[in-house]
Design a protein around this motif. Sequence first.
Motif, short mmCIF file in Angstrom:
data_model
loop_
_atom_site.label_atom_id
_atom_site.label_comp_id
_atom_site.label_asym_id
_atom_site.label_seq_id
_atom_site.Cartn_x
_atom_site.Cartn_y
_atom_site.Cartn_z
N LEU A 181 4.38 7.74 -30.77
CA LEU A 181 5.15 7.55 -29.54
C LEU A 181 6.51 8.22 -29.66
O LEU A 181 7.00 8.87 -28.72
CB LEU A 181 5.31 6.06 -29.27
CG LEU A 181 6.00 5.65 -27.97
CD1 LEU A 181 5.19 6.13 -26.77
CD2 LEU A 181 6.18 4.14 -27.92
N LEU A 239 1.32 17.05 -31.77
CA LEU A 239 2.68 16.58 -32.05
C LEU A 239 3.52 17.55 -32.86
O LEU A 239 4.74 17.54 -32.75
CB LEU A 239 2.62 15.24 -32.79
CG LEU A 239 1.93 14.09 -32.06
CD1 LEU A 239 1.87 12.86 -32.96
CD2 LEU A 239 2.64 13.76 -30.75
N ALA A 269 -1.70 10.41 -28.96
CA ALA A 269 -0.90 11.63 -29.09
C ALA A 269 -1.10 12.55 -27.90
O ALA A 269 -0.15 13.15 -27.38
CB ALA A 269 -1.26 12.35 -30.39
N ARG A 320 7.19 10.23 -22.47
CA ARG A 320 6.26 9.54 -23.36
C ARG A 320 5.90 8.12 -22.89
O ARG A 320 4.86 7.61 -23.26
CB ARG A 320 6.83 9.46 -24.78
CG ARG A 320 8.12 8.67 -24.89
CD ARG A 320 8.58 8.52 -26.34
NE ARG A 320 9.05 9.76 -26.88
CZ ARG A 320 10.32 10.16 -26.84
NH1 ARG A 320 11.22 9.40 -26.23
NH2 ARG A 320 10.69 11.30 -27.38
N VAL A 342 0.82 10.98 -24.85
CA VAL A 342 2.30 11.07 -24.84
C VAL A 342 2.79 12.50 -24.85
O VAL A 342 3.99 12.74 -24.72
CB VAL A 342 2.91 10.29 -26.02
CG1 VAL A 342 2.54 8.83 -25.96
CG2 VAL A 342 2.51 10.91 -27.36
N THR A 343 1.89 13.48 -24.98
CA THR A 343 2.29 14.88 -24.85
C THR A 343 1.82 15.46 -23.52
O THR A 343 1.83 16.67 -23.33
CB THR A 343 1.75 15.73 -26.01
OG1 THR A 343 0.33 15.55 -26.13
CG2 THR A 343 2.42 15.36 -27.31
N GLY A 377 6.42 11.94 -28.96
CA GLY A 377 5.95 12.39 -27.66
C GLY A 377 7.01 13.12 -26.87
O GLY A 377 8.18 13.18 -27.26
N ARG A 378 6.60 13.63 -25.73
CA ARG A 378 7.54 14.35 -24.86
C ARG A 378 8.47 13.35 -24.17
O ARG A 378 8.35 12.14 -24.34
CB ARG A 378 6.78 15.19 -23.84
CG ARG A 378 5.88 14.38 -22.93
CD ARG A 378 5.10 15.24 -21.97
NE ARG A 378 5.97 15.96 -21.06
CZ ARG A 378 5.54 16.65 -20.00
NH1 ARG A 378 4.25 16.70 -19.74
NH2 ARG A 378 6.37 17.28 -19.21
#
Length: 509
Positions: free
Chosen positions: A285, A203, A245, A292, A248-249, A288-289
């Motif tokens: 969250l 992150l 993590a 996500r 969501v990445t 995230g990208r």
Amino acid sequence: MLSDRPRAVRGDLAAALAAALLVLTAAVVGYVIEHRDGTLFVSAAPLYGHWGPHAGPGTAAAVALAVAVVAYGPLLAARLPWRKLLAAVWGTTTVWTFSLALVDGWERGVARRLTTRYEYLQVISPVDRFHDIPAALRDFTHHILLHSPGHWPAHIAGHPPAATLTFVLLDRVGLGGGAWAGVWCITVGATAGVAVLVTVRALAGEALARRAAPFLALAPAAVWMGTSADGYFAAVAAWALALLALAVTGRRPRTTGLASGLLLGLTAYLSYGLTLIAVIAGAVLLLGRRSRLRPLPYVLAGLTVVPLVFTLLGFNWWEAYRLLVTRYYEGAGGVRPYGYWVWANLACTVLITGPATVAGLRRAGAATLRIGTGLVPRGRTAREHRPGAAREHRPDTAREHLPGTAPGAEPVSGVAGVSGVAGIPGVADTGVRPAPGTAPRLAVLVIGALLALLVADLSGMSKAETERIWLPFAMWMLPAGAFLPRPRAWLVAQAMSALLLNHLLLTGW
């Protein structure tokens, strides 16, 4: 954020001093209250334990390890390949925790910790009340209240049954007794720091993760990680967040999302209070990208598994929690004064996280002010920036990396300990510097942990003993040490805090 200008350093020292005064005030006020009316039910307020200067078999090893981490930890954190660094952190944390536990001796420090009249093993030996697991789960809520027939010991009543079942299953596979239970909690609990590092790297970038590594390896929290079941709970919660993590990445969002959900569900059935991990999960969250939300269906699918299994087996989580609240106020929780513990619990947090975390949290608060530039949706990895953003240097550029470091862990020219590299004073102590915009991202993560802890504090369901109960939240505040320049001095403070606590007090956990 790594500035070692006099004003910034004075701010760090002022924060640490204020925290020390909070601890001193809690100790003095607690002593007065306990000796006046005995309502705190602790002998070494704000901690559960009593005064008893001592040394033991683990003393020499603990001191030697602390010296080694202070001397070589920051440099090794910069130079080791990433996977070897994770293994080193786990190994160091395990030895550090075992050494501190053995200051009290093998029996008191490890083998008997989980066999006292309050603990989980009381329902396994001498009478195995879980010989029929489905029947025990169906009947679980009937033994929570103090006046109920055959009421559970405090820790069994105070936790969902997955906590007790862990030790029941260890017993079933031949790892029964307090010694194996203690070894399990220490060994598994030591992986929590690894999970935190995986999360920080995903992150907020590898550079900040590397800077945080020595602070996670030498945490004062280890005094209570060995031996407390809450250390094991902390590890399960930490890996649930680490997998989230990764999901969501963009790291295998289906697999990691499903695994994260499974562990999040298990976490809620290890401790009722760990539902507050959702606050930290929200921060994960948020960081995230852009895609996500893609893994969320898999997270939610995994999240339903453990609750569904326990419900089908006859355990009602909500009913059990309602009865627990009643049980809590039937016992010491109904007598301990909220007006003292609501702030004295924070003094306990200072003791388990150490002065470096307090100073780092001060800097994290300042970093959140840069949220507009730092908190941006991440790409596939923590090193990928949006078009036009500053990039971390690649290893094939003029700035060569130290052997074994990865992109995002920028090296230092010269010898570690020399100040003033790349315009960031003091960064030479670690050999790495974070990419632009990553500090606010780490700040969001550690502030999220602090918020979860504050909610637990205000709830009134954590009056005393938070030095072990809040370990799952404290682990996520420790990476704040990554914000501090010249980390060796702060690592000395961390080590001294742990060693003094463990040698001056006989802790209750």
